[in-house]
Design an enzyme around this catalytic site. Structure first.
Site, PDB file in Angstrom:
ATOM      1  N   ARG A 107       0.841  -1.204   0.000  1.00  0.00           N
ATOM      2  CA  ARG A 107       0.000   0.000   0.000  1.00  0.00           C
ATOM      3  C   ARG A 107       0.873   1.248   0.000  1.00  0.00           C
ATOM      4  NH1 ARG A 107      -2.984  -1.206   5.414  1.00  0.00           N
ATOM      5  NH2 ARG A 107      -0.757  -1.148   5.895  1.00  0.00           N
ATOM      6  N   LYS A 111       4.094 -17.513   8.912  1.00  0.00           N
ATOM      7  CA  LYS A 111       3.364 -17.766  10.156  1.00  0.00           C
ATOM      8  C   LYS A 111       3.004 -16.417  10.779  1.00  0.00           C
ATOM      9  CE  LYS A 111       6.433 -16.536  13.385  1.00  0.00           C
ATOM     10  NZ  LYS A 111       6.341 -15.987  14.673  1.00  0.00           N
ATOM     11  N   ASP A 146       7.940 -21.407   7.596  1.00  0.00           N
ATOM     12  CA  ASP A 146       8.539 -20.899   8.815  1.00  0.00           C
ATOM     13  C   ASP A 146      10.001 -20.680   8.462  1.00  0.00           C
ATOM     14  OD1 ASP A 146       9.677 -20.462  11.231  1.00  0.00           O
ATOM     15  OD2 ASP A 146       8.440 -21.929  12.292  1.00  0.00           O
ATOM     16  N   HIS A 147      10.376 -19.409   8.256  1.00  0.00           N
ATOM     17  CA  HIS A 147      11.656 -19.149   7.606  1.00  0.00           C
ATOM     18  C   HIS A 147      12.876 -19.410   8.479  1.00  0.00           C
ATOM     19  CE1 HIS A 147      10.355 -15.265   9.323  1.00  0.00           C
ATOM     20  NE2 HIS A 147      11.535 -15.386   9.858  1.00  0.00           N
ATOM     21  N   GLU A 200      15.713 -15.763  23.152  1.00  0.00           N
ATOM     22  CA  GLU A 200      16.038 -14.575  22.359  1.00  0.00           C
ATOM     23  C   GLU A 200      16.602 -13.496  23.275  1.00  0.00           C
ATOM     24  OE1 GLU A 200      13.196 -13.520  19.092  1.00  0.00           O
ATOM     25  OE2 GLU A 200      11.823 -14.601  20.397  1.00  0.00           O
ATOM     26  N   ASP A 243       3.157 -16.807  19.072  1.00  0.00           N
ATOM     27  CA  ASP A 243       4.233 -16.321  18.203  1.00  0.00           C
ATOM     28  C   ASP A 243       5.280 -17.398  17.957  1.00  0.00           C
ATOM     29  OD1 ASP A 243       5.766 -14.465  16.724  1.00  0.00           O
ATOM     30  OD2 ASP A 243       6.991 -14.020  18.481  1.00  0.00           O
ATOM     31  N   HIS A 263       7.296 -21.971  15.384  1.00  0.00           N
ATOM     32  CA  HIS A 263       8.700 -22.405  15.308  1.00  0.00           C
ATOM     33  C   HIS A 263       8.985 -23.642  16.170  1.00  0.00           C
ATOM     34  CE1 HIS A 263       9.500 -18.707  13.274  1.00  0.00           C
ATOM     35  NE2 HIS A 263       9.327 -17.956  14.321  1.00  0.00           N
ATOM     36  N   LYS A 302      11.553 -14.011  25.190  1.00  0.00           N
ATOM     37  CA  LYS A 302      12.294 -12.814  24.788  1.00  0.00           C
ATOM     38  C   LYS A 302      13.098 -12.315  25.980  1.00  0.00           C
ATOM     39  CE  LYS A 302       9.526 -11.460  20.901  1.00  0.00           C
ATOM     40  NZ  LYS A 302      10.558 -11.794  19.911  1.00  0.00           N
TER      41      LYS A 302
HETATM   42  N1  LIG Z   1       9.901  -9.849  10.841  1.00  0.00           N
HETATM   43  C1  LIG Z   1      10.165 -11.087  11.157  1.00  0.00           C
HETATM   44  O1  LIG Z   1      11.317 -11.501  11.418  1.00  0.00           O
HETATM   45  C2  LIG Z   1       9.062 -12.108  11.167  1.00  0.00           C
HETATM   46  C3  LIG Z   1       9.282 -13.268  11.861  1.00  0.00           C
HETATM   47  C4  LIG Z   1       8.324 -14.265  11.801  1.00  0.00           C
HETATM   48  C5  LIG Z   1       7.180 -14.096  11.063  1.00  0.00           C
HETATM   49  N2  LIG Z   1       6.931 -12.959  10.442  1.00  0.00           N
HETATM   50  C6  LIG Z   1       5.662 -12.848   9.715  1.00  0.00           C
HETATM   51  O2  LIG Z   1       5.909 -12.344   8.408  1.00  0.00           O
HETATM   52  C7  LIG Z   1       4.877 -11.432   8.019  1.00  0.00           C
HETATM   53  C8  LIG Z   1       5.513 -10.080   7.699  1.00  0.00           C
HETATM   54  O3  LIG Z   1       6.286  -9.643   8.792  1.00  0.00           O
HETATM   55  P1  LIG Z   1       6.829  -8.152   8.923  1.00  0.00           P
HETATM   56  O4  LIG Z   1       7.605  -8.106  10.174  1.00  0.00           O
HETATM   57  O5  LIG Z   1       7.467  -7.715   7.632  1.00  0.00           O
HETATM   58  O6  LIG Z   1       5.479  -7.350   9.107  1.00  0.00           O
HETATM   59  P2  LIG Z   1       5.220  -5.788   9.049  1.00  0.00           P
HETATM   60  O7  LIG Z   1       6.499  -5.043   8.791  1.00  0.00           O
HETATM   61  O8  LIG Z   1       4.404  -5.434  10.231  1.00  0.00           O
HETATM   62  O9  LIG Z   1       4.248  -5.698   7.791  1.00  0.00           O
HETATM   63  C9  LIG Z   1       4.653  -5.966   6.461  1.00  0.00           C
HETATM   64  C10 LIG Z   1       3.927  -5.009   5.535  1.00  0.00           C
HETATM   65  O10 LIG Z   1       2.539  -5.326   5.535  1.00  0.00           O
HETATM   66  C11 LIG Z   1       1.788  -4.128   5.356  1.00  0.00           C
HETATM   67  N3  LIG Z   1       0.851  -3.960   6.489  1.00  0.00           N
HETATM   68  C12 LIG Z   1       1.127  -3.579   7.759  1.00  0.00           C
HETATM   69  N4  LIG Z   1       0.017  -3.534   8.506  1.00  0.00           N
HETATM   70  C13 LIG Z   1      -0.993  -3.889   7.701  1.00  0.00           C
HETATM   71  C14 LIG Z   1      -2.390  -4.043   7.886  1.00  0.00           C
HETATM   72  N5  LIG Z   1      -2.977  -3.807   9.067  1.00  0.00           N
HETATM   73  N6  LIG Z   1      -3.138  -4.430   6.834  1.00  0.00           N
HETATM   74  C15 LIG Z   1      -2.561  -4.689   5.642  1.00  0.00           C
HETATM   75  N7  LIG Z   1      -1.236  -4.541   5.402  1.00  0.00           N
HETATM   76  C16 LIG Z   1      -0.469  -4.158   6.415  1.00  0.00           C
HETATM   77  C17 LIG Z   1       2.771  -2.986   5.342  1.00  0.00           C
HETATM   78  O11 LIG Z   1       3.026  -2.668   3.974  1.00  0.00           O
HETATM   79  P3  LIG Z   1       2.157  -1.567   3.204  1.00  0.00           P
HETATM   80  O12 LIG Z   1       1.673  -0.581   4.211  1.00  0.00           O
HETATM   81  O13 LIG Z   1       3.121  -1.012   2.219  1.00  0.00           O
HETATM   82  O14 LIG Z   1       1.064  -2.349   2.583  1.00  0.00           O
HETATM   83  C18 LIG Z   1       4.017  -3.559   5.953  1.00  0.00           C
HETATM   84  O15 LIG Z   1       5.197  -2.950   5.464  1.00  0.00           O
HETATM   85  C19 LIG Z   1       3.889 -11.397   9.190  1.00  0.00           C
HETATM   86  O16 LIG Z   1       2.869 -12.321   8.950  1.00  0.00           O
HETATM   87  C20 LIG Z   1       4.728 -11.839  10.379  1.00  0.00           C
HETATM   88  O17 LIG Z   1       3.941 -12.428  11.380  1.00  0.00           O
HETATM   89  C21 LIG Z   1       7.852 -11.954  10.472  1.00  0.00           C
END
Ligand SMILES: NC(=O)c1ccc[n+]([C@@H]2O[C@H](COP(=O)([O-])OP(=O)(O)OC[C@H]3O[C@@H](n4cnc5c(N)ncnc54)[C@H](OP(=O)(O)O)[C@@H]3O)[C@@H](O)[C@H]2O)c1
Length: 388
Positions: free
Chosen positions: A94, A201, A230-231, A261, A280, A285, A385
């Site tokens: 977005r 996840k 699950d990366h 962590e 989480d 994991h 954590k």
């Molecule tokens: N970060 C990690 O290491 C990690 C670890 C395990 C799992 N995950 C999973 O991987 C996925 C992405 O993680 P992330 O940390 O990158 O998440 P994030 O930064 O919170 O969100 C990714 C993107 O999704 C869009 N977004 C945010 N809130 C939103 C909402 N309410 N509705 C629709 N779009 C929204 C935003 O992009 P726009 O605003 O540009 O659309 C944001 O940049 C999640 O499902 C998370 O649970 C992440």
């Protein structure tokens, strides 16, 4: 006892496995006389394992996971020759970025998070293949623009019509994106063209929501098109002839798996307040790790064979009775303290955490696996954590 000598598969020389360089392929260890032969073997392995042409479409391309993990991982695949030379990357979000903004943001992310030094020529090659599609995830017009970009990628990068859609967005958007992709025809496979959907996840926040998400996905895709990812996980156990014979209840008294962590919630209170350590980490994991180390060896390393063995193992985990839950599980929350000499706020003081929040940042559980291999062996899973 001296181990038997081995033959270098490249030059045919006999080598001593105790001192020779070695590498794994298909669960077998190969030994080499020197670096040249090892390198030739690795290059041949990379070529034989190279993925076919495709476009990788990342939804949530402005997010944390994309810059920290997905882009660096894709760069590593390109550097290791594991991605087809005919690939393209499309970011969707977005956030109103142009293609140039996306490339610039990812360039900065790579400078910060790449796990190996990036060759500038390699990055130029990757960057030329990157596009960005801005729009709402629920707006059909976003998918029309995406469809046009897929055609462009196909024409310019020869991606053969194949596409992998990676949902790196909060879980609330998984179902709407899958539905819109389906409605716009982007998930349709006409063999040999394939279309796949990768979901991060957490997969639902409880049993009912996980089932609902599964039902929505099944209405839009065949099971073979869905990849629940699950990366963090790696398979290290299978094919290890030292471990396998003793990997059972006869030789193992109990198993402890700890994911400690050092970081806290890193500004992600909005997400963490709805999750907690059980949702989480434990049901994702930790259970996956448990399944990978305890499942029966699959007939092959194909996605389906591994998934079937994991599913069998998960079904064999004893579901605790309500009265056992209090005895066999622990929840906790980190308070203020010090890590590596630096003062650290407690969870309750983190920005965005609700007053009096009882969300757990520590979770522990004792589990039993009721099958022949593991009957009577307790498994202790712990995660938290600010623990390390
Ligand atoms: N970060 C990690 O290491 C990690 C670890 C395990 C799992 N995950 C999973 O991987 C996925 C992405 O993680 P992330 O940390 O990158 O998440 P994030 O930064 O919170 O969100 C990714 C993107 O999704 C869009 N977004 C945010 N809130 C939103 C909402 N309410 N509705 C629709 N779009 C929204 C935003 O992009 P726009 O605003 O540009 O659309 C944001 O940049 C999640 O499902 C998370 O649970 C992440």
């Amino acid at each position: 006892m001296t181990p038997p000598m081995k033959r270098d598969p490249i030059c045919g020389m006999t080598v001593n496995p105790a001192t020779a360089l070695h590498a794994e392929r298909d669960g077998e260890t190969h030994f080499f006389c020197g670096d040249d032969c090892l390198q030739q073997f690795l290059n041949a392995t990379a070529a034989s394992q190279r993925a076919g042409p495709c476009v990788i479409v990342i939804f949530g391309a402005s997010g944390d996971l994309t810059k920290r993990k997905l882009l660096p991982a894709l760069c590593n695949l390109v550097a290791g020759g594991l991605l087809s030379e005919d690939f393209a990357i499309i970011g969707v979000g977005r956030t109103e970025w142009s293609g140039n903004d996306f490339r610039q943001q990812m360039r900065e992310a790579i400078a910060e998070f790449a796990t190996q030094k990036m060759d500038p020529a390699l990055w130029t090659n990757i960057e030329q293949r990157m596009r960005y599609c801005s729009g709402s995830y629920t707006d059909p017009e976003t998918y029309q623009r995406l469809s046009t970009m897929l055609e462009e990628s196909n024409a310019k990068q020869h991606t053969s019509g194949n596409a992998l859609f990676y949902l790196s967005v909060p879980p609330i958007s998984f179902a709407p994106i899958a539905q819109q992709l389906h409605a716009s025809g982007l998930l349709k496979e006409v063999p040999p063209v394939w279309r796949r959907l990768v979901i991060e996840k957490p997969f639902g926040h409880d049993l009912a929501s996980a089932r609902e998400l599964n039902a929505t996905l099944s209405a839009s895709l065949a099971e073979s098109q869905i990849f629940r990812i699950d990366h963090y996980l790696l398979v290290f156990r299978l094919g290890n002839s030292m471990i396998e014979p003793v990997w059972n209840r006869t030789f193992i008294d109990h198993v402890e798996i700890t994911a400690a962590e050092s970081i806290g919630i890193e500004g992600r209170a909005a997400f963490y307040e709805t999750a907690g350590a059980f949702r989480d980490m434990m049901q994702t994991h930790m259970l996956m790790l448990l399944a990978l180390i305890t499942m029966e060896p699959p007939a092959s390393l194909s996605g389906e064979a591994v998934r079937n063995e994991k599913a069998k193992l998960l079904e064999a985990i004893r579901i605790p009775k309500p009265e056992d839950v209090m005895r066999d599980t622990v929840r906790g929350q980190y308070g203020p303290g010090e890590i590596a000499g630096k003062p650290i706020d407690g969870y309750a003081e983190e920005p965005g955490v609700s007053l009096g929040s009882t969300v757990e940042t520590f979770a522990a559980a004792k589990l039993w696996i009721d099958n022949w291999r593991w009957a009577g062996v307790p498994f202790y899973l712990r995660t938290g954590k600010r623990l390390a």
